[in-house]
Design a protein around this motif. Structure first.
Motif, PDB file in Angstrom:
ATOM      1  N   VAL A 160     104.901 102.966  76.407  1.00 17.19           N
ATOM      2  CA  VAL A 160     104.189 103.646  75.330  1.00 17.19           C
ATOM      3  C   VAL A 160     105.152 103.956  74.188  1.00 17.19           C
ATOM      4  O   VAL A 160     106.164 104.632  74.374  1.00 17.19           O
ATOM      5  CB  VAL A 160     103.551 104.957  75.826  1.00 17.19           C
ATOM      6  N   LEU A 161     104.843 103.445  73.011  1.00 15.29           N
ATOM      7  CA  LEU A 161     105.580 103.795  71.803  1.00 15.29           C
ATOM      8  C   LEU A 161     104.899 105.010  71.172  1.00 15.29           C
ATOM      9  O   LEU A 161     103.676 105.001  70.977  1.00 15.29           O
ATOM     10  CB  LEU A 161     105.583 102.634  70.811  1.00 15.29           C
ATOM     11  N   PHE A 162     105.678 106.030  70.864  1.00 14.10           N
ATOM     12  CA  PHE A 162     105.086 107.227  70.259  1.00 14.10           C
ATOM     13  C   PHE A 162     106.070 107.840  69.283  1.00 14.10           C
ATOM     14  O   PHE A 162     107.231 107.427  69.206  1.00 14.10           O
ATOM     15  CB  PHE A 162     104.685 108.240  71.341  1.00 14.10           C
ATOM     16  N   ALA A 163     105.604 108.802  68.537  1.00 19.02           N
ATOM     17  CA  ALA A 163     106.455 109.522  67.592  1.00 19.02           C
ATOM     18  C   ALA A 163     106.129 111.004  67.690  1.00 19.02           C
ATOM     19  O   ALA A 163     104.963 111.387  67.623  1.00 19.02           O
ATOM     20  CB  ALA A 163     106.232 109.027  66.168  1.00 19.02           C
ATOM     21  N   GLY A 164     107.142 111.809  67.880  1.00 23.83           N
ATOM     22  CA  GLY A 164     106.933 113.259  67.947  1.00 23.83           C
ATOM     23  C   GLY A 164     106.608 113.724  69.343  1.00 23.83           C
ATOM     24  O   GLY A 164     107.472 114.165  70.089  1.00 23.83           O
ATOM     25  N   SER A 165     105.335 113.639  69.717  1.00 25.01           N
ATOM     26  CA  SER A 165     104.913 114.067  71.046  1.00 25.01           C
ATOM     27  C   SER A 165     103.670 113.293  71.443  1.00 25.01           C
ATOM     28  O   SER A 165     102.964 112.737  70.590  1.00 25.01           O
ATOM     29  CB  SER A 165     104.623 115.577  71.066  1.00 25.01           C
TER      30      SER A 165
END
Length: 297
Positions: free
Chosen positions: A119-124
């Motif tokens: 999973v690519l995510f940013a922040g949370s």
């Protein structure tokens, strides 16, 4: 690192651009050792917040008490990364390479490899282990069998520790996939169960052995990937070893506070991390990665 033109995994979920995952409390690790970048982020957080980095590290590594673990992450609609996103293509290719390698190795032992989703995510983002935060660095959640990665971590590696190169980044991904392999083999559960009745010092020592084995598994992947697909170029192994050196507990603690506290180590020293990654990449044998019975780490 030679990766362009190789197979790309379709098992990558892109959550970047979505609202940060909510949920109460911090990230629940459920007894699992924390992600590869935790100590790095403790240093950054200490600088930004004006807090002793070791205080942040203690909280991130579970020293601040018990944390709850969710049994199921909120349902997410799977979205693939854009086809023109080169960094995402790189991640998909590395993940595919780990899939091919571990599928073959498991099959050789009469088993079946279950592919983890990345999973690519940013922040949370919500996970089966609670709310995942970029501040923990890349991590693996056994509850949903997913590897979580904020690509900004690679920028942090380069800016703070001068560690660059695609193979060094691939090592980070392969390390987290190594935790997935441990989960499939039942090793993570055994360590988690043992940690529950152990002292903090004993629990930390078990985490070190778990992390060093994941380093060794990353090396095993690299050995077979290079044998089959010739992915390594000059300087690649040195870059990965530099990354392993930079994120050793002793190196990070020395930078954070000027001295080291061996009993608080959770990932292993720079020398240990280099040694176990080297064992894997030189032998290509899972049997060489038995850190739990090793007399000397």
């Amino acid at each position: 690192m030679k990766w362009e033109g190789n197979r790309e995994s379709d098992n990558v979920e892109d959550r970047r651009g979505e609202g940060g995952g909510g949920g109460g409390g911090g990230f629940g690790f459920g007894g699992r050792s924390i992600g590869i970048g935790t100590i790095v982020i403790a240093l950054v957080g200490g600088w930004v917040l004006g807090v002793n980095p070791m205080t942040i590290l203690n909280l991130l590594s579970g020293g601040g008490g018990q944390v709850s673990t969710q049994t199921q992450a909120p349902t997410q609609q799977t979205r693939q990364p854009p086809v023109n996103d080169e960094m995402a293509r790189f991640v998909k290719t590395v993940l595919a390479d780990t899939e091919d390698t571990w599928t073959t190795l498991f099959k050789a032992e009469g088993g079946s490899y279950v592919r983890p989703k990345l999973v690519l995510f940013a922040g949370s983002t919500p996970t089966a282990c609670g709310t995942g935060q970029s501040a923990t660095g890349p991590f693996y959640c056994p509850g949903d069998q997913k590897v979580y990665l904020d690509l900004d971590f690679f920028k942090l590696m380069q800016q703070r520790f001068k560690v660059s190169g695609e193979f060094a980044q691939a090592y980070v991904i392969a390390h987290e996939v190594g935790h997935h392999v441990q989960n499939l083999l039942g090793l993570s559960e055994k360590v988690d169960n043992a940690r529950r009745t152990a002292t903090e010092r004993q629990a930390n020592a078990m985490s070190v052995r778990l992390e060093l084995q994941a380093d060794c598994f990353a090396g095993v992947w690299a050995y077979h990937a290079n044998a089959e697909r010739k992915i390594l170029e000059q300087g690649d192994v040195e870059a990965a070893l530099k990354a392993a050196t930079a994120i050793g507990d002793d190196a990070l603690q020395r930078q954070a506070q000027g001295h080291v506290v061996p009993d608080s180590f959770t990932h292993g020293t720079s020398e240990q991390r280099v040694r176990w990654f080297s064992k894997g990449i030189e032998s290509g044998r899972i049997s060489q990665c038995n850190t739990f019975e090793a007399k000397q780490l």
